[in-house]
Motif scaffolding. Structure first.
Motif, mmCIF file in Angstrom:
data_model
loop_
_atom_site.group_PDB
_atom_site.id
_atom_site.type_symbol
_atom_site.label_atom_id
_atom_site.label_comp_id
_atom_site.label_asym_id
_atom_site.label_seq_id
_atom_site.Cartn_x
_atom_site.Cartn_y
_atom_site.Cartn_z
ATOM 1 N N ALA A 392 42.542 28.195 52.145
ATOM 2 C CA ALA A 392 43.095 28.419 50.386
ATOM 3 C C ALA A 392 42.565 27.716 49.618
ATOM 4 C CB ALA A 392 44.622 27.620 50.600
ATOM 5 N N ILE A 393 41.514 26.547 49.918
ATOM 6 C CA ILE A 393 40.868 26.444 48.569
ATOM 7 C C ILE A 393 39.457 26.933 48.557
ATOM 8 C CG2 ILE A 393 39.120 24.275 48.482
ATOM 9 C CD1 ILE A 393 41.751 22.220 49.886
ATOM 10 N N PHE A 394 39.156 27.557 49.412
ATOM 11 C CA PHE A 394 37.591 27.947 49.675
ATOM 12 C C PHE A 394 38.424 29.580 49.403
ATOM 13 C CE2 PHE A 394 35.539 31.885 51.183
ATOM 14 C CZ PHE A 394 34.298 31.707 51.455
ATOM 15 N N LEU A 395 39.359 30.505 49.587
ATOM 16 C CA LEU A 395 39.283 31.371 48.305
ATOM 17 C C LEU A 395 40.142 30.836 46.947
ATOM 18 C CD1 LEU A 395 42.689 33.432 50.494
ATOM 19 C CD2 LEU A 395 40.059 33.609 50.152
ATOM 20 N N TYR A 396 39.816 30.234 46.082
ATOM 21 C CA TYR A 396 40.280 29.382 45.195
ATOM 22 C C TYR A 396 38.308 29.048 44.219
ATOM 23 C CZ TYR A 396 40.589 26.781 40.704
ATOM 24 O OH TYR A 396 40.871 26.125 39.244
ATOM 25 N N MET A 397 37.955 28.128 44.955
ATOM 26 C CA MET A 397 36.287 28.623 44.937
ATOM 27 C C MET A 397 35.415 29.465 44.605
ATOM 28 S SD MET A 397 35.270 25.094 46.499
ATOM 29 C CE MET A 397 35.574 25.648 48.160
ATOM 30 N N LEU A 398 35.771 30.810 45.436
ATOM 31 C CA LEU A 398 36.110 32.041 45.403
ATOM 32 C C LEU A 398 36.021 32.465 44.407
ATOM 33 C CD1 LEU A 398 33.591 34.633 47.352
ATOM 34 C CD2 LEU A 398 36.431 34.709 48.772
ATOM 35 N N GLU A 399 37.759 32.392 43.769
ATOM 36 C CA GLU A 399 38.240 33.341 43.710
ATOM 37 C C GLU A 399 36.717 32.949 41.855
ATOM 38 O OE1 GLU A 399 40.147 35.563 42.220
ATOM 39 O OE2 GLU A 399 41.825 34.791 43.768
ATOM 40 N N LEU A 400 36.952 31.403 41.269
ATOM 41 C CA LEU A 400 36.199 31.203 40.335
ATOM 42 C C LEU A 400 34.517 32.085 40.441
ATOM 43 C CD1 LEU A 400 36.957 27.423 39.974
ATOM 44 C CD2 LEU A 400 38.528 28.940 39.156
ATOM 45 N N ASN A 401 33.558 31.969 41.384
ATOM 46 C CA ASN A 401 32.682 31.826 41.979
ATOM 47 C C ASN A 401 32.403 33.626 41.015
ATOM 48 O OD1 ASN A 401 30.902 33.689 43.834
ATOM 49 N ND2 ASN A 401 29.962 31.424 42.978
ATOM 50 N N ILE A 402 33.385 34.529 41.533
ATOM 51 C CA ILE A 402 33.151 36.142 41.128
ATOM 52 C C ILE A 402 33.979 36.306 40.208
ATOM 53 C CG2 ILE A 402 34.320 38.030 41.917
ATOM 54 C CD1 ILE A 402 35.334 37.152 44.594
ATOM 55 N N GLN A 403 33.990 35.861 38.979
ATOM 56 C CA GLN A 403 34.861 36.186 38.387
ATOM 57 C C GLN A 403 33.844 35.421 36.949
ATOM 58 O OE1 GLN A 403 36.701 37.677 37.345
ATOM 59 N NE2 GLN A 403 38.046 38.062 39.326
ATOM 60 N N LYS A 404 33.106 34.167 37.573
ATOM 61 C CA LYS A 404 31.857 33.668 37.214
ATOM 62 C C LYS A 404 30.464 34.786 37.049
ATOM 63 C CE LYS A 404 28.653 31.667 38.487
ATOM 64 N NZ LYS A 404 28.247 30.325 39.604
ATOM 65 N N ASN A 405 30.721 35.089 37.597
ATOM 66 C CA ASN A 405 28.869 36.148 38.143
ATOM 67 C C ASN A 405 29.558 37.671 37.668
ATOM 68 O OD1 ASN A 405 27.748 34.552 39.848
ATOM 69 N ND2 ASN A 405 28.683 34.996 41.509
ATOM 70 N N LYS A 406 30.847 37.905 37.084
ATOM 71 C CA LYS A 406 31.323 39.057 36.800
ATOM 72 C C LYS A 406 31.255 39.127 34.850
ATOM 73 C CE LYS A 406 33.884 41.184 40.179
ATOM 74 N NZ LYS A 406 35.427 42.205 40.009
ATOM 75 N N GLY A 407 31.647 37.671 34.750
ATOM 76 C CA GLY A 407 30.830 37.487 33.195
ATOM 77 C C GLY A 407 32.503 37.770 32.472
ATOM 78 N N GLN A 408 33.541 37.531 33.497
ATOM 79 C CA GLN A 408 34.718 37.600 33.282
ATOM 80 C C GLN A 408 35.828 36.676 32.997
ATOM 81 O OE1 GLN A 408 37.325 39.606 35.372
ATOM 82 N NE2 GLN A 408 35.382 41.459 34.828
ATOM 83 N N ARG A 409 34.666 35.013 32.754
ATOM 84 C CA ARG A 409 35.691 33.983 32.401
ATOM 85 C C ARG A 409 34.756 32.958 31.537
ATOM 86 N NH1 ARG A 409 38.356 30.621 35.215
ATOM 87 N NH2 ARG A 409 38.315 27.951 35.089
ATOM 88 N N LEU A 410 35.431 32.123 30.688
ATOM 89 C CA LEU A 410 35.250 31.757 29.904
ATOM 90 C C LEU A 410 34.355 30.220 30.425
ATOM 91 C CD1 LEU A 410 38.261 31.726 27.597
ATOM 92 C CD2 LEU A 410 35.911 32.740 27.378
ATOM 93 N N THR A 411 33.189 30.003 29.397
ATOM 94 C CA THR A 411 32.325 28.738 29.868
ATOM 95 C C THR A 411 33.186 27.877 30.013
ATOM 96 O OG1 THR A 411 30.634 30.560 29.668
ATOM 97 C CG2 THR A 411 30.040 28.026 29.678
ATOM 98 N N THR A 412 33.224 26.591 30.594
ATOM 99 C CA THR A 412 33.657 25.416 30.559
ATOM 100 C C THR A 412 32.726 24.546 31.034
ATOM 101 O OG1 THR A 412 34.417 25.929 32.794
ATOM 102 C CG2 THR A 412 36.131 26.299 31.385
#
Length: 412
Positions: A392-412
């Motif tokens: 579950a924790i891996f999936l959450y971090m994976l979500e963040l990684n995919i969205q960061k690399n797709k450029g869809q997540r705002l920079t924090t």
């Protein structure tokens, strides 16, 4: 808001809850005095209650500007765990209340995915504590080699199936190896991705976790650990790549030179044992749980349900205590026997989604994915709480990684 500011705003109680949940998940490194069950603990009830209150009442800002790739998979997995009361009741007359209690104990760890999302915790914070817990795991694993027959941490301490000796080491089955694998993949994966420098601290941590995985004395974990080193050696791109490859090659040579005889003897004994061998027992267990455990039409779709105090529990106990057939030994097929094809399909979907997003995923996530994929028929994370929590924790971090690399997540 910067990542640093985000961590500073993460209140102390949230940190405590996150770390405490990890410790319960790994049974405080299989502490014998605490005796926390890795297949379901009474701590599940208060922790699930707290998680649900957080999701209902906490107004922390979670990122909703993009689609969460794996949220549906986690929800589906939780729902199918609770649906397993149907075959347990229909086929085995197990109390619905007992089944629901068992489902809570089995599923509570998955809710941490949604709590992390609500709090918007970043990967650096999560990995900081996973690395700390993994270092302690390695210290315990190695330290007890010198204190045995005195030991305080063991995952399978029962007489007859307790402390085994392999490769000249004692095997304590300490819970938490899934997190150690994440930490190992994280350290060597990040090292390989650095282009203009080399992090000595990450390399040393990677070596420490590798030593811990070797001392775990599991053939399959040794195989995937060495394979991971090979993959990293091929993937590394920085200017020190030849030096790092030399270090990795030297490390592998030292491992093989010192442990080859014991490792070969362990393999030979497993092969010669035939009917009593570990691999042969796995084959018999696979045949039993796939074709002989139940002849109900519900078994294929929803499995048998989670065993509790009922006829289902009695048959399950007989399979383990008399036949020596353990669901955990047959990986995802053991999970299938509990929750059927409907419960197993979310994990197949997870693999497909991971591969679909392959080009948007950093190396260390791929390394852990490959390690667990190879082990899926032997060491499937769904068969115990600690594996599910790591998943579950891996999936959450994976979500963040995919969205960061797709450029869809705002920079924090």
């Amino acid at each position: 808001m910067t990542g640093k500011a985000l961590l500073e705003n993460l209140s102390f109680p949230k940190k405590i809850l996150f770390v405490f949940s990890l410790l319960i998940g790994i049974c405080f490194w299989s502490n014998l005095a605490l005796d926390i069950n890795p297949w379901g603990t009474r701590w599940a009830y208060p922790l699930l209650f707290i998680f649900c209150m957080i999701l209902l009442l906490d107004k922390s800002t979670e990122w909703k500007s993009y689609k969460w790739e794996f949220a549906g998979i986690v929800k589906w997995t939780i729902v199918t765990m609770f649906l397993s009361f149907i075959p347990a009741y229909v086929d085995w007359n197990q109390s619905i209340m007992l089944s629901l209690q068992a489902s809570i104990k089995y599923s509570w760890v998955l809710f941490i995915y949604f709590v992390l999302r609500r709090w918007n915790i970043n990967t650096s914070f999560i990995m900081k504590y996973i690395i700390i817990l993994s270092i302690i795991w390695v210290i315990i694993e190695i330290g007890q080699q010198f204190t045995y027959p005195n030991y305080w941490f063991a995952g399978r301490p029962d007489e007859g199936y307790g402390i085994a000796e392999r490769m000249g080491l004692y095997r304590f089955y300490i819970w938490g190896v899934d997190f150690v694998m994440i930490a190992f993949a994280y350290c060597i994966g990040l090292s390989a991705q650095q282009k203009n420098k080399i992090s000595i601290s990450l390399l040393w941590l990677g070596i420490i976790f590798l030593i811990g995985l070797l001392c775990y004395c599991s053939r399959k974990h040794i195989y995937v650990s060495l394979l991971t080193i090979g993959l990293v050696s091929l993937s590394i791109k920085n200017k020190y790549r030849n030096l790092v490859r030399f270090v990795f090659a030297l490390l592998v040579f030292i491992i093989i030179y010192n442990f080859y005889a014991d490792f070969a003897e362990m393999n030979e004994q497993s092969i010669e044992a035939q009917g009593e061998g570990e691999d042969f027992i796995r084959f018999l267990a696979l045949d039993y749980y796939l074709f002989k455990f139940s002849d109900s039409s519900l078994y294929f779709w929803l499995g048998s349900g989670i065993p509790s105090i009922s006829e289902l529990g009695r048959v399950n106990t007989y399979a383990m205590d008399v036949l020596k057939f353990y669901r955990a030994d047959i990986g995802i097929f053991g999970y299938y026997s509990l929750f059927g094809i409907i419960g197993t399909f979310p994990f197949i979907l997870y693999i497909w989604k991971f591969l679909k997003n392959w080009n948007y995923i950093d190396l260390w996530f791929k390394l852990f994915f490959i390690m667990k994929l190879i082990l899926i028929v032997f060491d499937f994370w769904g068969n115990w709480n600690v594996g599910m929590m790591a998943y579950a924790i891996f999936l959450y971090m994976l979500e963040l990684n995919i969205q960061k690399n797709k450029g869809q997540r705002l920079t924090t």
